[in-house]
Design a protein around this motif. Structure first.
Motif, PDB file in Angstrom:
ATOM      1  N   ASN A   1      -2.693  11.180  15.552  1.00 34.98           N
ATOM      2  CA  ASN A   1      -2.506   9.812  15.129  1.00 34.98           C
ATOM      3  C   ASN A   1      -1.802   9.761  13.784  1.00 34.98           C
ATOM      4  O   ASN A   1      -1.748  10.753  13.067  1.00 34.98           O
ATOM      5  N   LEU A   2      -1.266   8.629  13.453  1.00 35.40           N
ATOM      6  CA  LEU A   2      -0.442   8.485  12.252  1.00 35.40           C
ATOM      7  C   LEU A   2      -1.233   8.755  10.978  1.00 35.40           C
ATOM      8  O   LEU A   2      -0.722   9.391  10.047  1.00 35.40           O
ATOM      9  N   ALA A   3      -2.468   8.300  10.908  1.00 38.09           N
ATOM     10  CA  ALA A   3      -3.283   8.519   9.711  1.00 38.09           C
ATOM     11  C   ALA A   3      -3.499  10.006   9.455  1.00 38.09           C
ATOM     12  O   ALA A   3      -3.411  10.468   8.313  1.00 38.09           O
ATOM     13  N   ILE A   4      -3.751  10.761  10.498  1.00 37.63           N
ATOM     14  CA  ILE A   4      -3.951  12.207  10.344  1.00 37.63           C
ATOM     15  C   ILE A   4      -2.637  12.886   9.960  1.00 37.63           C
ATOM     16  O   ILE A   4      -2.619  13.802   9.135  1.00 37.63           O
ATOM     17  N   THR A   5      -1.534  12.425  10.518  1.00 30.60           N
ATOM     18  CA  THR A   5      -0.226  12.962  10.136  1.00 30.60           C
ATOM     19  C   THR A   5       0.036  12.712   8.657  1.00 30.60           C
ATOM     20  O   THR A   5       0.473  13.618   7.937  1.00 30.60           O
ATOM     21  N   TYR A   6      -0.221  11.489   8.195  1.00 33.56           N
ATOM     22  CA  TYR A   6      -0.081  11.196   6.758  1.00 33.56           C
ATOM     23  C   TYR A   6      -0.956  12.141   5.938  1.00 33.56           C
ATOM     24  O   TYR A   6      -0.514  12.691   4.931  1.00 33.56           O
ATOM     25  N   HIS A   7      -2.200  12.312   6.376  1.00 33.54           N
ATOM     26  CA  HIS A   7      -3.120  13.183   5.662  1.00 33.54           C
ATOM     27  C   HIS A   7      -2.552  14.608   5.588  1.00 33.54           C
ATOM     28  O   HIS A   7      -2.518  15.208   4.517  1.00 33.54           O
ATOM     29  N   ASP A   8      -2.091  15.122   6.729  1.00 34.67           N
ATOM     30  CA  ASP A   8      -1.555  16.484   6.777  1.00 34.67           C
ATOM     31  C   ASP A   8      -0.306  16.645   5.920  1.00 34.67           C
ATOM     32  O   ASP A   8      -0.025  17.744   5.434  1.00 34.67           O
ATOM     33  N   LEU A   9       0.444  15.574   5.739  1.00 27.83           N
ATOM     34  CA  LEU A   9       1.647  15.611   4.907  1.00 27.83           C
ATOM     35  C   LEU A   9       1.336  15.394   3.427  1.00 27.83           C
ATOM     36  O   LEU A   9       2.241  15.398   2.598  1.00 27.83           O
ATOM     37  N   GLY A  10       0.066  15.178   3.113  1.00 28.22           N
ATOM     38  CA  GLY A  10      -0.314  14.939   1.730  1.00 28.22           C
ATOM     39  C   GLY A  10      -0.139  13.500   1.285  1.00 28.22           C
ATOM     40  O   GLY A  10      -0.287  13.194   0.104  1.00 28.22           O
ATOM     41  N   LYS A  11       0.153  12.620   2.204  1.00 29.53           N
ATOM     42  CA  LYS A  11       0.296  11.189   1.888  1.00 29.53           C
ATOM     43  C   LYS A  11      -1.087  10.538   2.034  1.00 29.53           C
ATOM     44  O   LYS A  11      -1.352   9.759   2.942  1.00 29.53           O
ATOM     45  N   LEU A  12      -1.943  10.886   1.084  1.00 29.02           N
ATOM     46  CA  LEU A  12      -3.355  10.545   1.219  1.00 29.02           C
ATOM     47  C   LEU A  12      -3.626   9.051   1.056  1.00 29.02           C
ATOM     48  O   LEU A  12      -4.522   8.512   1.718  1.00 29.02           O
ATOM     49  N   LYS A  13      -2.908   8.380   0.192  1.00 28.88           N
ATOM     50  CA  LYS A  13      -3.131   6.938   0.028  1.00 28.88           C
ATOM     51  C   LYS A  13      -2.742   6.187   1.304  1.00 28.88           C
ATOM     52  O   LYS A  13      -3.437   5.251   1.714  1.00 28.88           O
ATOM     53  N   GLU A  14      -1.639   6.598   1.932  1.00 31.71           N
ATOM     54  CA  GLU A  14      -1.233   5.975   3.193  1.00 31.71           C
ATOM     55  C   GLU A  14      -2.255   6.261   4.289  1.00 31.71           C
ATOM     56  O   GLU A  14      -2.598   5.389   5.077  1.00 31.71           O
ATOM     57  N   ALA A  15      -2.749   7.505   4.310  1.00 29.77           N
ATOM     58  CA  ALA A  15      -3.778   7.878   5.279  1.00 29.77           C
ATOM     59  C   ALA A  15      -5.031   7.048   5.063  1.00 29.77           C
ATOM     60  O   ALA A  15      -5.629   6.544   6.023  1.00 29.77           O
ATOM     61  N   GLU A  16      -5.422   6.880   3.811  1.00 28.75           N
ATOM     62  CA  GLU A  16      -6.612   6.083   3.503  1.00 28.75           C
ATOM     63  C   GLU A  16      -6.464   4.651   4.004  1.00 28.75           C
ATOM     64  O   GLU A  16      -7.384   4.106   4.637  1.00 28.75           O
ATOM     65  N   THR A  17      -5.322   4.048   3.755  1.00 24.25           N
ATOM     66  CA  THR A  17      -5.091   2.669   4.187  1.00 24.25           C
ATOM     67  C   THR A  17      -5.242   2.530   5.696  1.00 24.25           C
ATOM     68  O   THR A  17      -5.923   1.623   6.182  1.00 24.25           O
ATOM     69  N   LEU A  18      -4.629   3.430   6.431  1.00 25.10           N
ATOM     70  CA  LEU A  18      -4.730   3.371   7.898  1.00 25.10           C
ATOM     71  C   LEU A  18      -6.146   3.661   8.378  1.00 25.10           C
ATOM     72  O   LEU A  18      -6.656   2.989   9.286  1.00 25.10           O
ATOM     73  N   LYS A  19      -6.793   4.636   7.780  1.00 25.74           N
ATOM     74  CA  LYS A  19      -8.147   4.992   8.202  1.00 25.74           C
ATOM     75  C   LYS A  19      -9.134   3.864   7.907  1.00 25.74           C
ATOM     76  O   LYS A  19     -10.060   3.623   8.697  1.00 25.74           O
ATOM     77  N   LEU A  20      -8.949   3.175   6.801  1.00 27.85           N
ATOM     78  CA  LEU A  20      -9.798   2.014   6.508  1.00 27.85           C
ATOM     79  C   LEU A  20      -9.630   0.931   7.568  1.00 27.85           C
ATOM     80  O   LEU A  20     -10.607   0.320   8.006  1.00 27.85           O
ATOM     81  N   GLU A  21      -8.400   0.703   7.983  1.00 26.92           N
ATOM     82  CA  GLU A  21      -8.134  -0.311   9.008  1.00 26.92           C
ATOM     83  C   GLU A  21      -8.717   0.118  10.353  1.00 26.92           C
ATOM     84  O   GLU A  21      -9.303  -0.696  11.072  1.00 26.92           O
ATOM     85  N   VAL A  22      -8.569   1.374  10.704  1.00 24.98           N
ATOM     86  CA  VAL A  22      -9.148   1.885  11.951  1.00 24.98           C
ATOM     87  C   VAL A  22     -10.668   1.719  11.926  1.00 24.98           C
ATOM     88  O   VAL A  22     -11.273   1.262  12.903  1.00 24.98           O
ATOM     89  N   LEU A  23     -11.291   2.058  10.810  1.00 27.00           N
ATOM     90  CA  LEU A  23     -12.743   1.928  10.701  1.00 27.00           C
ATOM     91  C   LEU A  23     -13.167   0.465  10.807  1.00 27.00           C
ATOM     92  O   LEU A  23     -14.127   0.136  11.510  1.00 27.00           O
TER      93      LEU A  23
END
Length: 109
Positions: A1-23
């Motif tokens: 998923n996109l949030a995990i891809t962001y996380h793996d790329l080190g784009k942690l703030k973007e990952a956080e935003t998506l993960k918050l929305e998913v939650l």
């Protein structure tokens, strides 16, 4: 998923935003005790750990562990993993204080 891809790329703030929305959506649609919602919480906790937001990570991990114990039982692999994740986060919170580390490897609290 996109949030995990962001996380793996080190784009942690973007990952956080998506993960918050998913939650948020998962809680709204599936409820707090659905396994997908619990997994979304666990995933956000990992991102918080990488952002050195350890208290927020710990709070989510405590809830994930409680719910997994309640729903899956104490011996389920996901419950054991949740317990391990919480232990790691608590160790990360404790070690800098134990050794009074003040170098660039640890944030200053």
């Amino acid at each position: 998923n996109l949030a995990i891809t962001y996380h793996d790329l080190g784009k942690l703030k973007e990952a956080e935003t998506l993960k918050l929305e998913v939650l948020r959506l998962s809680r709204e649609i599936l409820g707090d005790k659905h396994l997908n919602t619990i997994s979304a919480s666990a995933s956000l906790a990992v991102t918080y750990s990488y952002l050195w937001r350890l208290k927020e990570s710990e709070a989510l991990e405590v809830e994930v562990l409680r719910l997994r114990e309640e729903i899956l039982g104490a011996k389920h692999p996901d419950t054991i993993r949740a317990s391990e994740n919480l232990a790691i986060t608590r160790r990360m919170l404790f070690l800098p204080r134990l050794y009074k580390v003040r170098d660039s490897h640890y944030p200053t609290w």
